[in-house]
Write a protein that holds these residues in place. Structure first.
Motif, PDB file in Angstrom:
ATOM      1  N   ASP A 298      17.629 -33.502  10.703  1.00 13.31           N
ATOM      2  CA  ASP A 298      16.750 -33.880  12.577  1.00 13.31           C
ATOM      3  C   ASP A 298      17.651 -33.578  12.855  1.00 13.31           C
ATOM      4  O   ASP A 298      16.672 -33.683  14.942  1.00 13.31           O
ATOM      5  CB  ASP A 298      16.851 -34.643  12.102  1.00 13.31           C
ATOM      6  N   ARG A 300      20.221 -34.858  15.119  1.00 16.59           N
ATOM      7  CA  ARG A 300      20.821 -35.995  15.208  1.00 16.59           C
ATOM      8  C   ARG A 300      22.290 -35.708  14.707  1.00 16.59           C
ATOM      9  O   ARG A 300      22.755 -34.580  14.124  1.00 16.59           O
ATOM     10  CB  ARG A 300      20.232 -37.393  14.240  1.00 16.59           C
ATOM     11  N   ASP A 331      24.635 -46.529   8.970  1.00 17.10           N
ATOM     12  CA  ASP A 331      23.796 -47.054  10.023  1.00 17.10           C
ATOM     13  C   ASP A 331      23.836 -48.434   9.869  1.00 17.10           C
ATOM     14  O   ASP A 331      23.830 -48.605   9.120  1.00 17.10           O
ATOM     15  CB  ASP A 331      22.598 -45.771  10.555  1.00 17.10           C
ATOM     16  N   LYS A 335      20.302 -51.889  14.921  1.00 17.36           N
ATOM     17  CA  LYS A 335      20.995 -51.051  16.166  1.00 17.36           C
ATOM     18  C   LYS A 335      19.289 -49.776  15.562  1.00 17.36           C
ATOM     19  O   LYS A 335      19.203 -49.735  14.751  1.00 17.36           O
ATOM     20  CB  LYS A 335      21.596 -49.705  16.029  1.00 17.36           C
ATOM     21  N   THR A 336      18.896 -49.234  16.950  1.00 19.61           N
ATOM     22  CA  THR A 336      18.017 -49.277  16.749  1.00 19.61           C
ATOM     23  C   THR A 336      17.708 -47.553  17.106  1.00 19.61           C
ATOM     24  O   THR A 336      18.903 -47.019  17.636  1.00 19.61           O
ATOM     25  CB  THR A 336      16.399 -49.328  18.331  1.00 19.61           C
ATOM     26  N   VAL A 337      17.213 -46.642  16.165  1.00 14.46           N
ATOM     27  CA  VAL A 337      17.748 -44.821  16.317  1.00 14.46           C
ATOM     28  C   VAL A 337      17.174 -44.349  16.613  1.00 14.46           C
ATOM     29  O   VAL A 337      15.405 -44.492  17.056  1.00 14.46           O
ATOM     30  CB  VAL A 337      17.616 -44.730  14.620  1.00 14.46           C
ATOM     31  N   THR A 338      17.704 -43.624  17.604  1.00  9.46           N
ATOM     32  CA  THR A 338      17.029 -42.535  18.741  1.00  9.46           C
ATOM     33  C   THR A 338      17.419 -41.227  18.150  1.00  9.46           C
ATOM     34  O   THR A 338      17.753 -40.670  17.504  1.00  9.46           O
ATOM     35  CB  THR A 338      16.749 -43.164  20.116  1.00  9.46           C
ATOM     36  N   ALA A 339      17.049 -40.244  18.796  1.00  8.68           N
ATOM     37  CA  ALA A 339      17.512 -38.938  18.873  1.00  8.68           C
ATOM     38  C   ALA A 339      18.444 -38.615  19.321  1.00  8.68           C
ATOM     39  O   ALA A 339      19.281 -37.986  18.698  1.00  8.68           O
ATOM     40  CB  ALA A 339      16.079 -38.296  19.383  1.00  8.68           C
ATOM     41  N   ASP A 340      18.881 -39.187  20.013  1.00  5.69           N
ATOM     42  CA  ASP A 340      20.151 -38.933  21.166  1.00  5.69           C
ATOM     43  C   ASP A 340      21.459 -39.673  19.972  1.00  5.69           C
ATOM     44  O   ASP A 340      22.642 -39.478  19.965  1.00  5.69           O
ATOM     45  CB  ASP A 340      20.771 -39.653  22.171  1.00  5.69           C
ATOM     46  N   SER A 341      21.001 -41.035  19.221  1.00  7.82           N
ATOM     47  CA  SER A 341      21.739 -42.031  18.257  1.00  7.82           C
ATOM     48  C   SER A 341      23.069 -41.014  17.150  1.00  7.82           C
ATOM     49  O   SER A 341      22.054 -40.139  16.633  1.00  7.82           O
ATOM     50  CB  SER A 341      21.138 -43.475  17.856  1.00  7.82           C
ATOM     51  N   ASP A 343      24.383 -40.232  13.749  1.00  7.91           N
ATOM     52  CA  ASP A 343      23.859 -40.798  11.947  1.00  7.91           C
ATOM     53  C   ASP A 343      25.153 -41.543  11.807  1.00  7.91           C
ATOM     54  O   ASP A 343      26.062 -40.060  11.402  1.00  7.91           O
ATOM     55  CB  ASP A 343      22.984 -39.495  11.795  1.00  7.91           C
TER      56      ASP A 343
END
Length: 479
Positions: A298, A300, A331, A335-341, A343
């Motif tokens: 995806d 990440r 993970d 914590k909230t997963v974002t496109a910038d976090s 993996d």
């Protein structure tokens, strides 16, 4: 006493010095040798494997009150190989289906939908070194093939699945004086075309991807180097698999989000080492470490790892025991997963998860189990009662490798469950094997939670049992 003589031979002596006699004798010898050579060049083997399974929560938890499933699946394979001067060809055709899946009379629509027949392997190997070369092997192997190394934790044939696993690839192979070095590559397309290399990552013939990731790689490249030392085996693997880039487009009323493939790839890199050594005559240690970086399917960024060590101690002549531990990172569930976090989930690539993380296939198999990784500490017992009869018992303790969220800002117990796997193998003959297994798990509420299996009102005592008949004949063997 006079010697008895044959009057015919006496008057008609065979002159072995004549050209005609020599030709007849040599022709007779070459005919015999040629017949043996032909048998050695051509191989024809097969496999028929029937497996009756009782599933009451295998793969994922059932809800309370759900009934168990009972079915029989069958794999039928025909393997043909031929070896000639500096080449080898091998083909394996297989049919995989469930008994009763097709109508008992001809039904074309049903048969095509079930799609059980496929080409499992079809490859040619060309040997670059001739018979006088000092190098043991230098070859190119191209076509559909199984790719399997070491203990099959990250690259394996996945033989437990009736359909198995194969890759369309080319591999350059080298072997000499205990060293093995392979370099391989693959490049997938959906069909022949005149422009573009966009690949949607699906193949309806045998499902998309592995470990529940839902997509096939666009391409891969890898290098494997191994060496047999006096103390055991040591190897290194670098594997890069590439996934087609995509964007999510939302349009319409009501709004519908669609995945649109574009050009380019996201590349995932897996690097690691494996060892297998006998510390003493009766104590064996086997372990591995792999790091995963690059980007996932995806897009990440990845930062994940796998650590594994298994010990086996021989007690007496027939009993083998030993503890071990596997750790696969994940993970933080809070914590909230974002496109910038980042993996941190390690994916064991194209290995054989059934062999390592429980026979009930709760982890890294077709069904997903969340994103928090896995800690598996286990104890294995194997008893070889006879040459053709063995018993094995594996005890697993499964735990989340990272924090589990309860979905309301709190945390869940990280322990997921305890699994017992019992296995019996009996070889009736050299080609007929009978295998039976029973598995039981005592799962926790954390296993049923939305963070892991997401099953409401779950039965926390799943079971799985099977009996398998495996026949592997060699059709050209002498009776």
């Amino acid at each position: 006493m006079s010697k008895l003589t044959n009057p015919i031979l006496k008057n008609h002596k065979i002159n072995f010095s004549s050209k005609l006699s020599k030709s007849i004798l040599l022709g007779f010898v070459f005919t015999i040798l040629g017949s043996y050579e032909a048998k050695a060049q051509f191989t024809l083997t097969g496999q028929l494997r029937d497996r009756v399974e009782m599933r009451a929560g295998q793969g994922t938890l059932q809800q309370e009150g759900d009934k168990a499933a009972l079915f029989t699946s069958q794999r039928t394979r025909l393997n043909a190989g031929y070896s000639g001067y500096r080449f080898k060809i091998f083909t394996a055709v297989q049919d995989v289906r469930v008994w009763g899946q097709d109508a008992s009379s001809i039904n074309r629509t049903t048969t095509e939908a079930n799609n059980g027949i496929l080409l499992h392997e079809a490859w040619a190997e060309i040997f670059l070194n001739d018979t006088v070369s000092t190098i043991q092997n230098l070859s190119i192997k191209a076509g559909r093939q199984e790719i399997s190394y070491d203990d099959q934790k990250v690259l394996g044939s996945l033989d437990w699945l009736q359909q198995g696993r194969r890759h369309d690839a080319i591999v350059f192979k080298f072997a000499n004086k205990g060293w093995i070095a392979d370099v391989g590559a693959a490049f997938n397309q959906n069909k022949e075309n005149n422009a573009g290399t966009v690949y949607n990552g699906t193949n309806p013939a045998y499902g998309a991807g592995t470990n529940g990731i839902g997509t096939m790689y666009k391409s891969f490249q890898y290098a494997y180097v191994g060496k047999k030392f006096f103390f055991g085996d040591l190897s290194f693997l670098f594997f890069k698999d590439d996934f087609n880039k995509y964007t999510l487009v939302t349009a319409g009323t009501p709004a519908v989000t669609t995945k649109v493939n574009g050009t380019g790839v996201w590349s995932r890199n897996t690097t690691g080492v494996y060892f297998n050594t006998n510390v003493t005559r009766k104590l064996n240690l086997m372990g591995s470490y792999y790091y995963q970086g690059g980007k996932n399917k995806d897009g990440r960024s990845l930062n994940a790892n796998l650590f594994s060590i298994t010990s086996t101690l021989q007690v007496g002549r027939k009993l083998f025991i030993g503890p071990g531990v596997d750790f696969l990172s994940g993970d933080d569930g809070t914590k909230t997963v974002t496109a910038d976090s980042k993996d941190n989930r390690f994916d064991p690539l194209y290995g054989t998860p059934h062999k390592f993380w429980g026979s009930m296939d709760y982890f890294y198999a077709a069904n997903g189990f969340g994103k928090q990784g896995l800690l598996d500490y286990f104890f294995k017992i194997k008893y070889n009662a006879k040459d053709n009869l063995s018993f094995a018992l594996d005890i697993h303790g499964f735990e989340s490798a990272n924090t589990l969220s309860n979905g309301a800002g709190g945390k869940l117990n990280s322990y997921l469950g305890t699994e017992l796997d019992l296995l019996v193998k009996y070889n009736l003959t050299k080609i007929i094997n009978i295998e039976a297994g029973y598995s039981f798990m005592k799962a926790t509420n954390s296993m049923a939670s939305a963070a892991v299996k997401n099953v409401a009102n779950a039965d926390l005592s799943p079971q799985f049992a099977y009996v398998m008949l495996n026949i592997k004949p060699n059709f050209l063997a002498k009776k």
